[in-house]
Design a protein around this motif. Structure first.
Motif, PDB file in Angstrom:
ATOM      1  N   GLU A  25      39.393  22.206  32.097  1.00  0.00           N
ATOM      2  CA  GLU A  25      38.882  23.283  31.262  1.00  0.00           C
ATOM      3  C   GLU A  25      39.782  23.340  30.037  1.00  0.00           C
ATOM      4  O   GLU A  25      40.945  22.947  30.102  1.00  0.00           O
ATOM      5  CB  GLU A  25      38.926  24.613  32.008  1.00  0.00           C
ATOM      6  N   LEU A  48      41.256  30.020  37.220  1.00  0.00           N
ATOM      7  CA  LEU A  48      41.216  28.561  37.363  1.00  0.00           C
ATOM      8  C   LEU A  48      41.031  28.180  38.829  1.00  0.00           C
ATOM      9  O   LEU A  48      41.782  28.648  39.683  1.00  0.00           O
ATOM     10  CB  LEU A  48      42.513  27.946  36.829  1.00  0.00           C
ATOM     11  N   LEU A  54      43.870  23.448  33.341  1.00  0.00           N
ATOM     12  CA  LEU A  54      43.587  24.083  32.060  1.00  0.00           C
ATOM     13  C   LEU A  54      44.371  23.338  30.996  1.00  0.00           C
ATOM     14  O   LEU A  54      45.588  23.157  31.118  1.00  0.00           O
ATOM     15  CB  LEU A  54      44.009  25.560  32.088  1.00  0.00           C
ATOM     16  N   TRP A  91      48.244  23.032  35.928  1.00  0.00           N
ATOM     17  CA  TRP A  91      47.503  23.005  37.193  1.00  0.00           C
ATOM     18  C   TRP A  91      48.371  23.575  38.296  1.00  0.00           C
ATOM     19  O   TRP A  91      49.575  23.708  38.158  1.00  0.00           O
ATOM     20  CB  TRP A  91      46.998  21.606  37.496  1.00  0.00           C
TER      21      TRP A  91
END
Length: 94
Positions: A25, A48, A54, A91
């Protein structure tokens, strides 16, 4: 600023240690004044998925973000792009 979608940039993230298997993302905070990049990124991380990463695009290395990520159990890597922006991939750590 564009999302990191060309293969060179994605390869740079992978070379920096970002797992390829995670769904990516993107959030572009390069034009936001402080502390909005930090706030926006932390809000996005709250939603998330466990199998996601991200990728933040910023106009600088987000030094103030890194301690917050560590507190929350995230791993991150960043790469500087030729245009001066910085990609930071974030992450969850197992």
């Amino acid at each position: 600023m564009s999302e990191p979608n060309d293969h060179r940039e994605l390869d740079a993230l992978t070379d920096a240690g970002v797992p390829e298997t995670l769904a990516r993302e993107h959030v572009d905070v390069a034009d936001l004044p402080p502390p909005e990049p930090l706030v926006e990124t932390l809000e996005r991380l709250g939603a998330l998925p466990d199998d996601g990463v991200l990728v933040q695009t910023n106009d600088r290395v987000p030094q103030h973000l890194f301690p917050k990520l560590e507190e929350r159990g995230f791993t991150w890597e960043h790469v500087e792009r030729d245009d001066g922006t910085v990609l930071t991939a974030i992450w969850r750590t197992d």
